[in-house]
Design a protein around this motif. Sequence first.
Motif, PDB file in Angstrom:
ATOM      1  N   LYS A 156       0.824  -1.208   0.000  1.00 36.88           N
ATOM      2  CA  LYS A 156       0.000   0.000   0.000  1.00 36.88           C
ATOM      3  C   LYS A 156       0.856   1.255   0.000  1.00 36.88           C
ATOM      4  CE  LYS A 156      -3.336   2.857   2.178  1.00 36.88           C
ATOM      5  NZ  LYS A 156      -3.584   3.512   3.458  1.00 36.88           N
ATOM      6  N   LEU A 177      -6.747  -2.671  -3.380  1.00 37.77           N
ATOM      7  CA  LEU A 177      -6.149  -3.845  -2.740  1.00 37.77           C
ATOM      8  C   LEU A 177      -7.228  -4.833  -2.301  1.00 37.77           C
ATOM      9  CD1 LEU A 177      -3.354  -2.020  -0.752  1.00 37.77           C
ATOM     10  CD2 LEU A 177      -2.978  -3.791  -2.488  1.00 37.77           C
ATOM     11  N   ALA A 180      -8.433  -6.676  -5.365  1.00 34.82           N
ATOM     12  CA  ALA A 180      -7.423  -7.615  -5.857  1.00 34.82           C
ATOM     13  C   ALA A 180      -7.148  -8.735  -4.866  1.00 34.82           C
ATOM     14  CB  ALA A 180      -6.125  -6.860  -6.152  1.00 34.82           C
ATOM     15  N   ILE A 182      -5.533  -8.540  -1.936  1.00 35.48           N
ATOM     16  CA  ILE A 182      -4.156  -8.433  -1.443  1.00 35.48           C
ATOM     17  C   ILE A 182      -4.129  -7.704  -0.107  1.00 35.48           C
ATOM     18  CG2 ILE A 182      -1.865  -7.460  -1.912  1.00 35.48           C
ATOM     19  CD1 ILE A 182      -2.558  -7.724  -4.917  1.00 35.48           C
ATOM     20  N   ARG A 195      -0.665 -11.542  -9.421  1.00 37.90           N
ATOM     21  CA  ARG A 195      -1.275 -10.647  -8.430  1.00 37.90           C
ATOM     22  C   ARG A 195      -1.096  -9.180  -8.846  1.00 37.90           C
ATOM     23  NH1 ARG A 195      -0.151 -11.905  -2.314  1.00 37.90           N
ATOM     24  NH2 ARG A 195      -2.410 -11.629  -2.053  1.00 37.90           N
ATOM     25  N   CYS A 196       0.035  -8.858  -9.440  1.00 35.32           N
ATOM     26  CA  CYS A 196       0.241  -7.492  -9.941  1.00 35.32           C
ATOM     27  C   CYS A 196      -0.739  -7.175 -11.063  1.00 35.32           C
ATOM     28  CB  CYS A 196       1.680  -7.322 -10.425  1.00 35.32           C
ATOM     29  SG  CYS A 196       2.892  -7.133  -9.076  1.00 35.32           S
ATOM     30  N   LEU A 199      -3.999  -6.435  -9.468  1.00 33.83           N
ATOM     31  CA  LEU A 199      -3.960  -5.140  -8.784  1.00 33.83           C
ATOM     32  C   LEU A 199      -4.015  -3.983  -9.773  1.00 33.83           C
ATOM     33  CD1 LEU A 199      -3.775  -3.508  -6.224  1.00 33.83           C
ATOM     34  CD2 LEU A 199      -1.290  -3.851  -6.217  1.00 33.83           C
ATOM     35  N   GLN A 269      -8.430 -10.656   2.034  1.00 37.78           N
ATOM     36  CA  GLN A 269      -7.152 -10.140   1.518  1.00 37.78           C
ATOM     37  C   GLN A 269      -5.989 -10.933   2.127  1.00 37.78           C
ATOM     38  OE1 GLN A 269      -9.008  -5.903   2.136  1.00 37.78           O
ATOM     39  NE2 GLN A 269      -7.041  -5.618   1.087  1.00 37.78           N
TER      40      GLN A 269
END
Length: 271
Positions: A156, A177, A180, A182, A195-196, A199, A269
Amino acid sequence: MPELPEVEVTRRSFADAIAGARVESVRLGKPLRWPLGIEPAQLRGEWVGQAQRRGKYLWLPLGQGGLLMHLGMSGSLNFSATAAEPGPHDHFDLRTDRGVLRLTDPRRFGAVVWSPSLEDDPAAKLLSNLGLEPFDARFDGAHLHAGLAGRKVAVKLALLAGDIVVGAGNVYACEALFRAGIDPRTPAHKLSRPRCARLADAVRAVLAQALEAGGTTLRDFKDAHGVAGSFQMQAEVYGREGLACLRCGSKIKRIVQGQRSTFFCPSCQKR
């Protein structure tokens, strides 16, 4: 603090109305973050071009240069055909033959700075460390993964830095976040490519939704016509500490990261 959606909503609310106007006068109030950098009288007679945005900065072309504006922590722009007498927090007026563009900033962290162009200082220097725009085609999972590589800070905080992508301010970073899946405490360099990618998609989606909602009004944000935003009513985690997660029913948690409140669902998350 006005973030990218609020700044873009502000731009859209006055850009067309002031484009093509001619400057009649400029009034300065109390000093802002940086000096204007030009004698106000030199702007008289200049023609106003189409306002643009870069990150949280607004660029208003004027003749052979332009004004780079930043709303700071509490600033707002208002555009109206006529303006009342300036109050104690009204620090800049651009009076044109179509109306008055006024910067109101109680904390005076905002700025209005003259620059010959966006490619010359001071504008070039102020914009030099900004990341990609979130709706730039180059902003994708690969770009985000490369930008996060080697960063051991929480993901973050890496988003808030703004040098990878602009616009993921505190509210929007929390929401992205969450979408996504995360955990905001996850070390940035540990995010995988998939994951990117999720995001990056979430950042774009959240910011697009915020633009449609007119931005977020947590305290006193309004656009240049006095209209407040409503994205805060659509937030899934931000400001919902102790309430049930809209997905799983777990209680939303709040922690502090970098002196900013972070809201997240500890079940949805993952690190």
